[in-house]
Design a protein around this motif. Sequence first.
Motif, PDB file in Angstrom:
ATOM      1  N   GLU A   1      -1.340   6.734  -0.830  1.00 48.69           N
ATOM      2  CA  GLU A   1      -0.698   8.040  -0.996  1.00 48.69           C
ATOM      3  C   GLU A   1      -0.586   8.788   0.330  1.00 48.69           C
ATOM      4  O   GLU A   1       0.413   9.466   0.589  1.00 48.69           O
ATOM      5  N   TYR A   2      -1.598   8.649   1.175  1.00 50.00           N
ATOM      6  CA  TYR A   2      -1.556   9.287   2.495  1.00 50.00           C
ATOM      7  C   TYR A   2      -0.376   8.741   3.299  1.00 50.00           C
ATOM      8  O   TYR A   2       0.322   9.497   3.996  1.00 50.00           O
TER       9      TYR A   2
ATOM     10  N   PHE B   1      -0.968  15.257  -2.334  1.00 49.24           N
ATOM     11  CA  PHE B   1      -0.920  14.160  -3.289  1.00 49.24           C
ATOM     12  C   PHE B   1      -2.077  14.285  -4.267  1.00 49.24           C
ATOM     13  O   PHE B   1      -3.062  14.980  -4.011  1.00 49.24           O
ATOM     14  N   VAL B   2      -1.913  13.629  -5.404  1.00 47.15           N
ATOM     15  CA  VAL B   2      -2.959  13.611  -6.441  1.00 47.15           C
ATOM     16  C   VAL B   2      -3.291  12.151  -6.746  1.00 47.15           C
ATOM     17  O   VAL B   2      -2.439  11.271  -6.622  1.00 47.15           O
ATOM     18  N   ILE B   3      -4.542  11.907  -7.121  1.00 46.18           N
ATOM     19  CA  ILE B   3      -4.944  10.553  -7.515  1.00 46.18           C
ATOM     20  C   ILE B   3      -5.864  10.611  -8.727  1.00 46.18           C
ATOM     21  O   ILE B   3      -6.512  11.626  -8.977  1.00 46.18           O
TER      22      ILE B   3
ATOM     23  N   LEU C   1       5.979   3.430   3.420  1.00 46.65           N
ATOM     24  CA  LEU C   1       5.865   2.787   2.114  1.00 46.65           C
ATOM     25  C   LEU C   1       5.042   1.515   2.256  1.00 46.65           C
ATOM     26  O   LEU C   1       4.964   0.942   3.341  1.00 46.65           O
ATOM     27  N   PHE C   2       4.455   1.055   1.168  1.00 46.05           N
ATOM     28  CA  PHE C   2       3.612  -0.137   1.277  1.00 46.05           C
ATOM     29  C   PHE C   2       4.425  -1.351   1.723  1.00 46.05           C
ATOM     30  O   PHE C   2       3.911  -2.267   2.362  1.00 46.05           O
ATOM     31  N   THR C   3       5.723  -1.362   1.418  1.00 48.83           N
ATOM     32  CA  THR C   3       6.582  -2.471   1.843  1.00 48.83           C
ATOM     33  C   THR C   3       6.760  -2.497   3.367  1.00 48.83           C
ATOM     34  O   THR C   3       7.078  -3.547   3.923  1.00 48.83           O
TER      35      THR C   3
ATOM     36  N   ASN D   1       2.170   5.920 -15.789  1.00 48.10           N
ATOM     37  CA  ASN D   1       1.028   5.001 -15.694  1.00 48.10           C
ATOM     38  C   ASN D   1       0.647   4.699 -14.249  1.00 48.10           C
ATOM     39  O   ASN D   1       0.297   3.563 -13.908  1.00 48.10           O
ATOM     40  N   GLY D   2       0.712   5.732 -13.408  1.00 50.63           N
ATOM     41  CA  GLY D   2       0.328   5.574 -12.011  1.00 50.63           C
ATOM     42  C   GLY D   2      -1.105   6.023 -11.780  1.00 50.63           C
ATOM     43  O   GLY D   2      -1.718   6.667 -12.638  1.00 50.63           O
ATOM     44  N   VAL D   3      -1.638   5.675 -10.611  1.00 49.61           N
ATOM     45  CA  VAL D   3      -2.982   6.120 -10.232  1.00 49.61           C
ATOM     46  C   VAL D   3      -2.931   7.075  -9.041  1.00 49.61           C
ATOM     47  O   VAL D   3      -3.956   7.578  -8.581  1.00 49.61           O
ATOM     48  N   GLY D   4      -1.727   7.332  -8.551  1.00 46.03           N
ATOM     49  CA  GLY D   4      -1.558   8.269  -7.454  1.00 46.03           C
ATOM     50  C   GLY D   4      -0.099   8.697  -7.394  1.00 46.03           C
ATOM     51  O   GLY D   4       0.800   7.957  -7.811  1.00 46.03           O
ATOM     52  N   LEU D   5       0.129   9.908  -6.887  1.00 47.57           N
ATOM     53  CA  LEU D   5       1.501  10.407  -6.725  1.00 47.57           C
ATOM     54  C   LEU D   5       1.514  11.397  -5.574  1.00 47.57           C
ATOM     55  O   LEU D   5       0.719  12.342  -5.547  1.00 47.57           O
ATOM     56  N   ALA D   6       2.415  11.174  -4.631  1.00 45.35           N
ATOM     57  CA  ALA D   6       2.555  12.063  -3.482  1.00 45.35           C
ATOM     58  C   ALA D   6       3.786  12.945  -3.649  1.00 45.35           C
ATOM     59  O   ALA D   6       4.777  12.537  -4.266  1.00 45.35           O
ATOM     60  N   ALA D   7       3.716  14.149  -3.088  1.00 45.59           N
ATOM     61  CA  ALA D   7       4.819  15.108  -3.226  1.00 45.59           C
ATOM     62  C   ALA D   7       6.180  14.539  -2.802  1.00 45.59           C
ATOM     63  O   ALA D   7       7.191  14.832  -3.455  1.00 45.59           O
ATOM     64  N   PRO D   8       6.267  13.737  -1.722  1.00 39.48           N
ATOM     65  CA  PRO D   8       7.583  13.177  -1.381  1.00 39.48           C
ATOM     66  C   PRO D   8       8.200  12.352  -2.509  1.00 39.48           C
ATOM     67  O   PRO D   8       9.428  12.241  -2.608  1.00 39.48           O
ATOM     68  N   GLN D   9       7.367  11.800  -3.381  1.00 40.10           N
ATOM     69  CA  GLN D   9       7.886  11.000  -4.488  1.00 40.10           C
ATOM     70  C   GLN D   9       8.561  11.838  -5.569  1.00 40.10           C
ATOM     71  O   GLN D   9       9.240  11.286  -6.432  1.00 40.10           O
ATOM     72  N   ILE D  10       8.353  13.136  -5.516  1.00 38.39           N
ATOM     73  CA  ILE D  10       9.094  14.023  -6.420  1.00 38.39           C
ATOM     74  C   ILE D  10      10.078  14.878  -5.617  1.00 38.39           C
ATOM     75  O   ILE D  10      10.526  15.923  -6.063  1.00 38.39           O
TER      76      ILE D  10
END
Length: 203
Positions: A155-156, A60-62, A163-165, A44-53
């Motif tokens: 994602e960029y 990345f895809v959005i 990270l957003f944090t 249930n995401g709206v974006g995913l970047a390759a580092p996250q996998i």
Amino acid sequence: MILPIVAIGDQVLKTKAKPLAADLPAEELQKLIADMYETMYYANGVGLAAPQIGKAIRLFVIDSNPMVELDEDEKKKLEAKGETPEVGVKRVFINPQMVSETGEPWGFEEGCLSIPGVRELVQRCPDIVIRYEDENRQLHEEGFSGLTARVIQHEYDHLEGILFTDKLSTFKKQLLKGKLARISKGDVKHDYRMKFPGQTGRR
């Protein structure tokens, strides 16, 4: 194929991603993109970047449609004021380079699939211009605004090892320190596949 999402604490999320090779076979690229979309939607995401996998490559895809969808009443209100409702975007970004980020920064509560259960207010510029290759390796330079621009910026950042944090105040980071440490150890509720630092198995 649904892939496990890497949790905060893994070094790949703090590593600047490398360009995607020009000679990567098209079939391999399309399979990777399809798997990333499937993984993103499952979580249930709206974006995913390759580092996250777990892949430190600039991809990345959005799909910002779920974020910008308005009910009919809200659409009518905007149209009555002469404003155009924002339209969502589904897009693949390969080897992106941010050209500009402009406008008065605005706050919005963001979350991240790599940091389940944490949402915080993040300030970002409302308008961007980004240069990128699409899934067919064709080059584009395009502008985006509003929530779609925010998703792209988020994602960029992943490709830059951010990270957003990392964008939060020192005080807020201190408040979250214990919670983030627990997430990295796998002590968190999640309803999609994840991979935690130091764990050989996948949960």
